[in-house]
Design a protein around this motif. Structure first.
Motif, PDB file in Angstrom:
ATOM      1  N   THR A  65       4.229  10.097  -6.951  1.00 44.43           N
ATOM      2  CA  THR A  65       5.316  10.440  -7.507  1.00 44.43           C
ATOM      3  C   THR A  65       4.985  10.316  -8.819  1.00 44.43           C
ATOM      4  O   THR A  65       5.295  11.420  -9.804  1.00 44.43           O
ATOM      5  CB  THR A  65       6.209   9.144  -8.059  1.00 44.43           C
ATOM      6  OG1 THR A  65       6.994   9.059  -6.497  1.00 44.43           O
ATOM      7  CG2 THR A  65       7.142   9.719  -8.813  1.00 44.43           C
ATOM      8  N   MET A  66       3.798   9.990  -9.534  1.00 42.04           N
ATOM      9  CA  MET A  66       2.838  10.290 -10.482  1.00 42.04           C
ATOM     10  C   MET A  66       2.822  11.494 -11.413  1.00 42.04           C
ATOM     11  O   MET A  66       2.861  12.367 -11.645  1.00 42.04           O
ATOM     12  CB  MET A  66       1.963   8.996 -11.305  1.00 42.04           C
ATOM     13  CG  MET A  66       1.183   9.280 -12.735  1.00 42.04           C
ATOM     14  SD  MET A  66       0.585   7.995 -13.041  1.00 42.04           S
ATOM     15  CE  MET A  66      -0.894   8.723 -12.023  1.00 42.04           C
ATOM     16  N   TYR A  67       1.452  12.084 -10.396  1.00 41.29           N
ATOM     17  CA  TYR A  67       1.441  13.170  -9.906  1.00 41.29           C
ATOM     18  C   TYR A  67       1.960  14.389  -9.725  1.00 41.29           C
ATOM     19  O   TYR A  67       2.160  15.462 -10.800  1.00 41.29           O
ATOM     20  CB  TYR A  67      -0.285  13.311  -8.977  1.00 41.29           C
ATOM     21  CG  TYR A  67      -1.251  12.227  -9.396  1.00 41.29           C
ATOM     22  CD1 TYR A  67      -2.081  12.878 -10.597  1.00 41.29           C
ATOM     23  CD2 TYR A  67      -1.665  11.648  -8.853  1.00 41.29           C
ATOM     24  CE1 TYR A  67      -2.886  11.729 -11.032  1.00 41.29           C
ATOM     25  CE2 TYR A  67      -3.141  11.183  -9.156  1.00 41.29           C
ATOM     26  CZ  TYR A  67      -3.565  10.926 -10.535  1.00 41.29           C
ATOM     27  OH  TYR A  67      -4.301  10.157 -10.921  1.00 41.29           O
TER      28      TYR A  67
ATOM     29  N   ARG B 121       0.970  -1.308  -0.381  1.00 33.03           N
ATOM     30  CA  ARG B 121       0.509   0.061  -0.033  1.00 33.03           C
ATOM     31  C   ARG B 121       0.569   1.233   0.429  1.00 33.03           C
ATOM     32  O   ARG B 121       0.775   2.256  -0.675  1.00 33.03           O
ATOM     33  CB  ARG B 121      -0.691  -0.143   0.918  1.00 33.03           C
ATOM     34  CG  ARG B 121      -1.647  -0.852   1.312  1.00 33.03           C
ATOM     35  CD  ARG B 121      -3.199  -0.642   2.185  1.00 33.03           C
ATOM     36  NE  ARG B 121      -4.349  -1.366   2.192  1.00 33.03           N
ATOM     37  CZ  ARG B 121      -3.954  -3.117   3.163  1.00 33.03           C
ATOM     38  NH1 ARG B 121      -3.264  -3.275   3.203  1.00 33.03           N
ATOM     39  NH2 ARG B 121      -4.999  -3.630   2.301  1.00 33.03           N
ATOM     40  N   THR B 122       1.944   1.221   1.172  1.00 28.68           N
ATOM     41  CA  THR B 122       3.128   2.522   0.601  1.00 28.68           C
ATOM     42  C   THR B 122       3.616   2.850  -0.408  1.00 28.68           C
ATOM     43  O   THR B 122       3.593   4.150  -0.924  1.00 28.68           O
ATOM     44  CB  THR B 122       3.533   2.327   1.875  1.00 28.68           C
ATOM     45  OG1 THR B 122       3.474   2.304   3.275  1.00 28.68           O
ATOM     46  CG2 THR B 122       5.392   3.117   1.832  1.00 28.68           C
ATOM     47  N   ILE B 123       3.884   1.190  -1.169  1.00 27.14           N
ATOM     48  CA  ILE B 123       4.382   1.676  -2.621  1.00 27.14           C
ATOM     49  C   ILE B 123       3.998   2.260  -3.703  1.00 27.14           C
ATOM     50  O   ILE B 123       3.754   2.847  -4.012  1.00 27.14           O
ATOM     51  CB  ILE B 123       5.103   0.397  -2.941  1.00 27.14           C
ATOM     52  CG1 ILE B 123       5.855   0.174  -2.096  1.00 27.14           C
ATOM     53  CG2 ILE B 123       5.800   0.443  -4.920  1.00 27.14           C
ATOM     54  CD1 ILE B 123       6.605  -1.563  -2.312  1.00 27.14           C
ATOM     55  N   ILE B 124       2.361   1.839  -3.537  1.00 23.03           N
ATOM     56  CA  ILE B 124       1.203   1.967  -4.000  1.00 23.03           C
ATOM     57  C   ILE B 124       1.147   3.757  -4.375  1.00 23.03           C
ATOM     58  O   ILE B 124       0.692   4.626  -5.175  1.00 23.03           O
ATOM     59  CB  ILE B 124      -0.017   1.820  -4.034  1.00 23.03           C
ATOM     60  CG1 ILE B 124       0.229   0.049  -4.931  1.00 23.03           C
ATOM     61  CG2 ILE B 124      -0.935   2.258  -5.043  1.00 23.03           C
ATOM     62  CD1 ILE B 124      -1.028  -1.131  -4.662  1.00 23.03           C
ATOM     63  N   GLN B 125       1.534   3.804  -3.229  1.00 21.12           N
ATOM     64  CA  GLN B 125       0.883   5.435  -2.184  1.00 21.12           C
ATOM     65  C   GLN B 125       2.370   6.266  -2.756  1.00 21.12           C
ATOM     66  O   GLN B 125       2.005   7.662  -3.823  1.00 21.12           O
ATOM     67  CB  GLN B 125       0.544   5.634  -1.171  1.00 21.12           C
ATOM     68  CG  GLN B 125      -0.068   7.292  -0.813  1.00 21.12           C
ATOM     69  CD  GLN B 125      -1.289   7.051  -1.760  1.00 21.12           C
ATOM     70  OE1 GLN B 125      -2.285   7.004  -1.375  1.00 21.12           O
ATOM     71  NE2 GLN B 125      -1.110   8.815  -2.712  1.00 21.12           N
ATOM     72  N   ASP B 126       2.809   5.325  -3.026  1.00 22.03           N
ATOM     73  CA  ASP B 126       4.676   6.423  -3.480  1.00 22.03           C
ATOM     74  C   ASP B 126       4.407   6.583  -4.729  1.00 22.03           C
ATOM     75  O   ASP B 126       4.471   7.608  -5.228  1.00 22.03           O
ATOM     76  CB  ASP B 126       5.678   6.656  -3.004  1.00 22.03           C
ATOM     77  CG  ASP B 126       6.129   5.718  -1.123  1.00 22.03           C
ATOM     78  OD1 ASP B 126       5.394   6.914  -0.598  1.00 22.03           O
ATOM     79  OD2 ASP B 126       7.028   5.471  -1.029  1.00 22.03           O
TER      80      ASP B 126
END
Length: 92
Positions: free
Chosen positions: A37-39, A28-33
């Motif tokens: 990052t993408m935005y 979940r932390t990786i996905i949020q990062d």
């Protein structure tokens, strides 16, 4: 957290990424990062390997509206045929 982007020709981009077996707090932390990052980089897509994490996670958001964000945990069960593309497309 906004992470650094791994730039083309970095050897990490050639790593074979692992399947995500279980969604836990680390994933979940990786996905949020990845979302952050993408935005922050104003991208429309990002894979985990692009931030140096060899996991089969891909984000896509062609409209740039947060409610349209697509998350994919890639799992290819059969070999695919080679695909030749005559141009390059870069998300970030």
């Amino acid at each position: 957290m906004v992470r650094d982007i791994v730039i083309y020709d970095d050897k990490r981009l050639r790593q074979v990424s692992e399947n995500v077996e279980k969604i836990n707090s680390k994933i979940r932390t990786i996905i949020q990062d990845m979302i952050d990052t993408m935005y922050a980089r104003k991208g429309i897509g990002l894979s985990a390997i692009q931030i140096g994490i060899p996991l089969r996670i891909v984000l896509a958001n062609p409209t740039l509206r947060r409610e349209d964000l697509i998350l994919s945990l890639i799992h290819i069960s059969e070999p695919t045929r080679p695909l030749y593309i005559s141009y390059a497309v870069f998300c970030l």
